[in-house]
Design a protein around this motif. Structure first.
Motif, PDB file in Angstrom:
ATOM      1  N   THR A 133       0.856  -1.184   0.000  1.00 26.51           N
ATOM      2  CA  THR A 133       0.000   0.000   0.000  1.00 26.51           C
ATOM      3  C   THR A 133       0.890   1.231   0.000  1.00 26.51           C
ATOM      4  OG1 THR A 133      -1.892   1.060   1.107  1.00 26.51           O
ATOM      5  CG2 THR A 133      -0.179   0.120   2.523  1.00 26.51           C
ATOM      6  N   GLY A 134       0.312   2.415  -0.001  1.00 24.73           N
ATOM      7  CA  GLY A 134       1.110   3.631   0.050  1.00 24.73           C
ATOM      8  C   GLY A 134       1.702   4.023  -1.287  1.00 24.73           C
ATOM      9  N   TYR A 135       3.012   3.836  -1.456  1.00 29.07           N
ATOM     10  CA  TYR A 135       3.723   4.321  -2.640  1.00 29.07           C
ATOM     11  C   TYR A 135       3.115   3.859  -3.965  1.00 29.07           C
ATOM     12  CZ  TYR A 135       7.553   5.030  -5.951  1.00 29.07           C
ATOM     13  OH  TYR A 135       8.305   5.381  -7.041  1.00 29.07           O
ATOM     14  N   PRO A 136       2.731   2.569  -4.137  1.00 27.39           N
ATOM     15  CA  PRO A 136       2.163   2.151  -5.430  1.00 27.39           C
ATOM     16  C   PRO A 136       0.665   2.408  -5.547  1.00 27.39           C
ATOM     17  CG  PRO A 136       2.404   0.233  -4.047  1.00 27.39           C
ATOM     18  CD  PRO A 136       2.920   1.412  -3.243  1.00 27.39           C
ATOM     19  N   TRP A 137       0.170   3.487  -4.953  1.00 28.43           N
ATOM     20  CA  TRP A 137      -1.273   3.695  -4.848  1.00 28.43           C
ATOM     21  C   TRP A 137      -1.951   3.837  -6.215  1.00 28.43           C
ATOM     22  CZ3 TRP A 137      -3.679   8.432  -6.239  1.00 28.43           C
ATOM     23  CH2 TRP A 137      -2.809   9.500  -6.515  1.00 28.43           C
ATOM     24  N   LYS A 138      -1.250   4.388  -7.192  1.00 31.64           N
ATOM     25  CA  LYS A 138      -1.869   4.546  -8.518  1.00 31.64           C
ATOM     26  C   LYS A 138      -2.061   3.186  -9.192  1.00 31.64           C
ATOM     27  CE  LYS A 138       0.134   9.105  -9.320  1.00 31.64           C
ATOM     28  NZ  LYS A 138       1.053   9.890 -10.170  1.00 31.64           N
ATOM     29  N   GLN A 139      -1.042   2.336  -9.121  1.00 32.88           N
ATOM     30  CA  GLN A 139      -1.181   0.995  -9.675  1.00 32.88           C
ATOM     31  C   GLN A 139      -2.245   0.200  -8.915  1.00 32.88           C
ATOM     32  OE1 GLN A 139       1.593   2.616  -8.796  1.00 32.88           O
ATOM     33  NE2 GLN A 139       3.378   2.006 -10.028  1.00 32.88           N
ATOM     34  N   ASN A 140      -2.265   0.355  -7.598  1.00 35.13           N
ATOM     35  CA  ASN A 140      -3.268  -0.345  -6.798  1.00 35.13           C
ATOM     36  C   ASN A 140      -4.682   0.096  -7.155  1.00 35.13           C
ATOM     37  OD1 ASN A 140      -1.120  -1.577  -5.535  1.00 35.13           O
ATOM     38  ND2 ASN A 140      -1.327  -0.456  -3.612  1.00 35.13           N
ATOM     39  N   PHE A 141      -4.843   1.382  -7.437  1.00 36.89           N
ATOM     40  CA  PHE A 141      -6.149   1.902  -7.826  1.00 36.89           C
ATOM     41  C   PHE A 141      -6.658   1.197  -9.078  1.00 36.89           C
ATOM     42  CE2 PHE A 141      -8.590   5.085 -10.314  1.00 36.89           C
ATOM     43  CZ  PHE A 141      -9.662   5.273  -9.450  1.00 36.89           C
ATOM     44  N   GLN A 142      -5.781   0.937 -10.013  1.00 34.99           N
ATOM     45  CA  GLN A 142      -6.190   0.239 -11.234  1.00 34.99           C
ATOM     46  C   GLN A 142      -6.615  -1.194 -10.933  1.00 34.99           C
ATOM     47  OE1 GLN A 142      -6.656   1.810 -14.046  1.00 34.99           O
ATOM     48  NE2 GLN A 142      -5.795   3.723 -13.247  1.00 34.99           N
TER      49      GLN A 142
END
Length: 316
Positions: free
Chosen positions: A144-153
């Motif tokens: 979580t945290g730093y890769p939030w944009k990829q996680n959102f996808q």
């Protein structure tokens, strides 16, 4: 100390669009509806194409769902007074059931909601994946945290909201470009050195580096960062004692507090000569900000509000 005001607008808001037991359905959707297979960090997971009963187990997943117009049936609580992070719109949170603390969700409470999808991350609940996947299809990101944009996808794919996600990310990009232009363009933005400091109960003071949610927003805008942000090996945060708060020196400093301010040492440090001697403090460019929004939020709804506060607080 300057507290942010919420009145300055920067473009349109990001908010886009407006029975199972632990031994039940296993990690597959209910029969009769369309579904698709997702490749996740925990392996392939078949999910309903348009889940209607979603449980989220962390703040990033809750932000994603709310941003995409999905009201979860259940979510874990944080230490916020309301249970859920205060920056989220109250009308979007109405009716969401509390299923326990973020780090220790109640599996019986989750199962009682008969979810058709569970969203979380391996770093938070990887040890509970087997139990969660017996309740409903469970989609986990690695972290979580730093890769939030990829996680959102990933969240958007699991929720069946890919087209909505495209509109959200496009709107965010437009707001970022607008803010960079308001600061005088990329060169002037890069020349402005910005630090983010967090006082943490039970820990040293953190100077946030590049591998975290708030740093990605600063990078998107093109803001400069002082050399201190590259001191720690992991790239998350550089921890300092109150006696080394002078290392937080920057043109602009944003600071937040997690936990009890007194136990975190914030009042003592902010009243000290080292803090008061910082150029940003002397120039009135040290601003207290909401920890729930700037540090804990982790999503496009949070990022949208951070951009609006940056537009108000950064010098032009």
């Amino acid at each position: 100390m300057t507290l942010p005001r919420r009145g300055v607008l920067l473009g349109a808001p990001v908010l886009a669009l407006a029975a199972c037991t632990p031994s039940g359905r296993s990690n597959s959707p209910a029969e009769g509806g369309s579904s698709h297979v997702m490749k996740t960090v925990m392996g392939d997971v078949r999910v309903t194409s348009r889940p209607e009963r979603v449980v989220v187990l962390d703040t990033a997943e809750l932000d994603s769902a709310i941003t995409l117009g999905v009201r979860p049936v259940g979510a874990t609580h944080t230490d916020a007074a309301s249970g859920f992070l205060d920056y989220l719109p109250k009308d979007r949170l109405a009716g969401i059931r509390d299923v326990g603390a973020m780090l220790n969700p109640g599996l019986e409470s989750v199962a009682a909601l008969k979810p058709d999808l569970i969203l979380t991350s391996k770093v938070r609940h990887g040890d509970k994946y087997g139990d969660l996947s017996k309740i409903a299809p469970t989609v986990m990101t690695e972290s979580t945290g730093y890769p939030w944009k990829q996680n959102f996808q990933v969240h958007a794919q699991a929720l069946g909201r890919v087209s909505e996600a495209a509109r959200v990310t496009a709107a965010y990009g437009s707001r970022v470009r607008e803010l960079t232009a308001r600061l005088g363009g990329p060169a002037k933005a890069a020349a402005l050195k910005v630090n983010v400091v967090r006082f943490v109960e039970g820990a040293d003071i953190r100077i946030y580096e590049r591998q975290n949610f708030i740093a990605t927003i600063l990078a998107d805008v093109g803001l400069g960062r002082p050399a201190v942000v590259d001191q720690a090996k992991g790239g998350f945060a550089y921890e300092v004692s109150p006696e080394r708060i002078d290392l937080a020196a920057a043109d602009v400093i944003f600071y937040a507090t997690y936990g009890d301010p007194g136990k975190a040492g914030a009042p003592r440090t902010l009243a000290g000569s080292l803090w008061k001697g910082l150029a940003a403090v002397r120039a009135g460019r040290a601003h207290g900000v909401d920890d729930q929004l700037w540090i804990q939020g982790i999503g496009y709804t949070a990022a949208d509000q951070v951009l609006r506060e940056l537009a108000e607080l950064l010098p032009r």
